[in-house]
Design an enzyme around this catalytic site. Sequence first.
Site, PDB file in Angstrom:
ATOM      1  N   GLY A  58      77.030  11.098 108.183  1.00  0.00           N
ATOM      2  CA  GLY A  58      75.372  11.199 107.698  1.00  0.00           C
ATOM      3  C   GLY A  58      74.720  10.677 107.166  1.00  0.00           C
ATOM      4  N   LYS A 107      81.379  10.251  95.087  1.00  0.00           N
ATOM      5  CA  LYS A 107      80.525  11.590  94.505  1.00  0.00           C
ATOM      6  C   LYS A 107      80.505  12.289  94.172  1.00  0.00           C
ATOM      7  CE  LYS A 107      78.299  10.874  98.957  1.00  0.00           C
ATOM      8  NZ  LYS A 107      79.504  10.231  99.326  1.00  0.00           N
ATOM      9  N   HIS A 226      72.050  16.256 101.142  1.00  0.00           N
ATOM     10  CA  HIS A 226      72.886  17.258 102.314  1.00  0.00           C
ATOM     11  C   HIS A 226      71.921  18.171 102.964  1.00  0.00           C
ATOM     12  CE1 HIS A 226      76.286  15.634  99.929  1.00  0.00           C
ATOM     13  NE2 HIS A 226      76.302  15.246 100.794  1.00  0.00           N
ATOM     14  N   ASP A 421      48.519   3.430 121.449  1.00  0.00           N
ATOM     15  CA  ASP A 421      49.740   3.167 120.163  1.00  0.00           C
ATOM     16  C   ASP A 421      49.071   3.608 118.947  1.00  0.00           C
ATOM     17  OD1 ASP A 421      48.223   1.548 119.871  1.00  0.00           O
ATOM     18  OD2 ASP A 421      48.721  -0.316 119.769  1.00  0.00           O
ATOM     19  N   GLY A 422      48.335   5.001 119.172  1.00  0.00           N
ATOM     20  CA  GLY A 422      47.518   5.735 118.312  1.00  0.00           C
ATOM     21  C   GLY A 422      47.070   4.785 116.713  1.00  0.00           C
ATOM     22  N   CYS A 424      43.642   2.835 117.424  1.00  0.00           N
ATOM     23  CA  CYS A 424      42.236   2.331 117.575  1.00  0.00           C
ATOM     24  C   CYS A 424      41.957   3.063 116.683  1.00  0.00           C
ATOM     25  CB  CYS A 424      42.305   2.692 118.905  1.00  0.00           C
ATOM     26  SG  CYS A 424      40.162   2.515 119.308  1.00  0.00           S
ATOM     27  N   THR A 467      44.571  -6.262 119.044  1.00  0.00           N
ATOM     28  CA  THR A 467      43.988  -6.258 120.762  1.00  0.00           C
ATOM     29  C   THR A 467      42.228  -6.136 119.761  1.00  0.00           C
ATOM     30  OG1 THR A 467      46.041  -6.041 121.548  1.00  0.00           O
ATOM     31  CG2 THR A 467      43.843  -6.122 122.955  1.00  0.00           C
ATOM     32  N   THR A 519      39.077   0.720 130.086  1.00  0.00           N
ATOM     33  CA  THR A 519      39.335   0.100 128.885  1.00  0.00           C
ATOM     34  C   THR A 519      37.779  -0.430 128.024  1.00  0.00           C
ATOM     35  OG1 THR A 519      38.764  -2.255 129.716  1.00  0.00           O
ATOM     36  CG2 THR A 519      40.884  -1.584 129.328  1.00  0.00           C
TER      37      THR A 519
END
Length: 589
Positions: A58, A107, A226, A421-422, A424, A467, A519
């Site tokens: 992990g 460790k 952990h 895509d969050g 704008c 864009t 659009t």
Amino acid sequence: MVVQSKHFLNTAPSLVLDSLEGLCAINTQLALDPIHRVVYLADQDRSKVALLCGGGSGHEPSHSGFVGQGVLTAAVCGHIFASPSAGQVRRAVDLIDNKRGTIIVVKNYTGDVLNFGLAKEEYAARYPDKADRVKFVIVGDDVAVGKTQGSIVGRRGLAGVCLVYKIAGALAQTGASVDEVYDIAQYVSSRLGTIGVGLDHCHVPGTAIPDTYLGANELEIGLGIHNESGHRRISPVPPLNELIPTLLDMITSTTDKERSFVPFKNDGTDRVVLLVNNLGGLSELELGGVVAEVRRALDKSGIKIMRLLSGSFMTSLNMPGFSITMLLLPAENDTGTPTADFILSLLDDSINTPGWKWSSRSVPKPPSVFSSLPTATHAKAWSASLKAPDVDQFNSAIERACRALIIAEPEITRMDNIAGDGDCGLTLKDGATAVLEALSKNSISGNDVLGSVITISRIAEDAMGGTSGALYSIFFSALAQALAKSSSSIATQEVWCTALEAALGRLYTYTRARPPSRTLVDPLTAFIGALSSGLAAAVKAAREAAEGTKDMEAKAGRSAYIDSTKLKAERVADPGAWGVKVVVEALAQ
């Protein structure tokens, strides 16, 4: 916060072994004992000291990702966050048995120390003639655990262990004796300080989804790898330039009675190796920002960075956080210690493992300072003089539109999280904020409509980007060109109608989007088409076009890549179209 609890796996119990098989497929110099989950060098040079490390899984790439010539000879892998058994460790020691000796590096966690220690003692009992050739190094570099709290168990082991076995492994590769390798491992371990910070805990595959106690705007300093609780929590989450000095002080302080683990002088002579470690769930973008801020803070404090490493070295699954490790190098006048140059040469030694991250192997250069290059001067690019009929009304309309976009950002962002895509909402907000700043400096003014449109075009390019920024910049650039051709000195409605139609035509040469497309082109086209009938009619047409995108199948833009049934079920408007609606409504108020 919600911990990311979904994982790609076959089954939770098979994940560790599946991952080790994948690692061995990547790194063909490795061999795998699948029963004992030991990864080791297949073609080991048994005339040199071997290094062994391990622990619960992990934390990848620790430790299996560092098995290779010049670092670890083998790594033993327990279940996720669980120490391997003594039997596993004994098998690893046997697999890398050699003529010179073995250094076991662990460790400082109770399970690791006990199981690796037991394996060492059992090996010594079985092979008394080799007992002195197996050495044990415990690395505890965590500074979050104070001296009082850690008086019995000691400091936890964190990312600093990677520096220990990188430097010790390089020395072993030179043919040094087991005592020499052990001594440098111990020395490096004694000069380490690490502090971690996280925005939330990680999720262990196969376990219940935890109810984390960290709030949406809260972080924890000193949490363990952990999921152990940390030193303290802070809310709200501070900016890096406030957080980083606090973290560094926990490593470098010589006045904190609970810490002062590392003998910094804090007099401008301290030199360090800096390791900024991704705990697993931090983006590369954020990690780069952390590195930059740590560097600035150390420069300000007079601590010189001799080497800088950054990346995922010691993770905690998908924990969104980072740790800072500093190795204090010996001072120039220190005696009886390895020299700083010697330690750095070992750290710089080339290795061939997938886990170790690239570094420049040199002192970081000062931040780039751009020289004052001569800037070409241009006469005013347009000769036309175009003024708004009412300057104050023009300026107020621009301000209203910008403030409306800023207010609408959360709703536009919500839409874009579903339909795009969050970004704008934030993109439009950035553009609006920059336009407001230009307006306050009179760079945008109704006294110069043409210059104002050109300024907005540049802002769309520079402040917005992406864009949306490109589309807006093209549109306003084309609008400026059309306005410049006007013979009028006043920007009347007729002038705007003609120029907007020309700008839309130019925009069409760069995008395939045509109404109905779901659009921003939809409300923009509707607005321009109806403007000759009056501003109120144009705003109404733009509003209806933007509302209409809720039930429309996307033909262009990011929404075209999203399942249309989902968009229709959600009945969410196109975020770009909604932004146009917000702007024209505010302009017309």
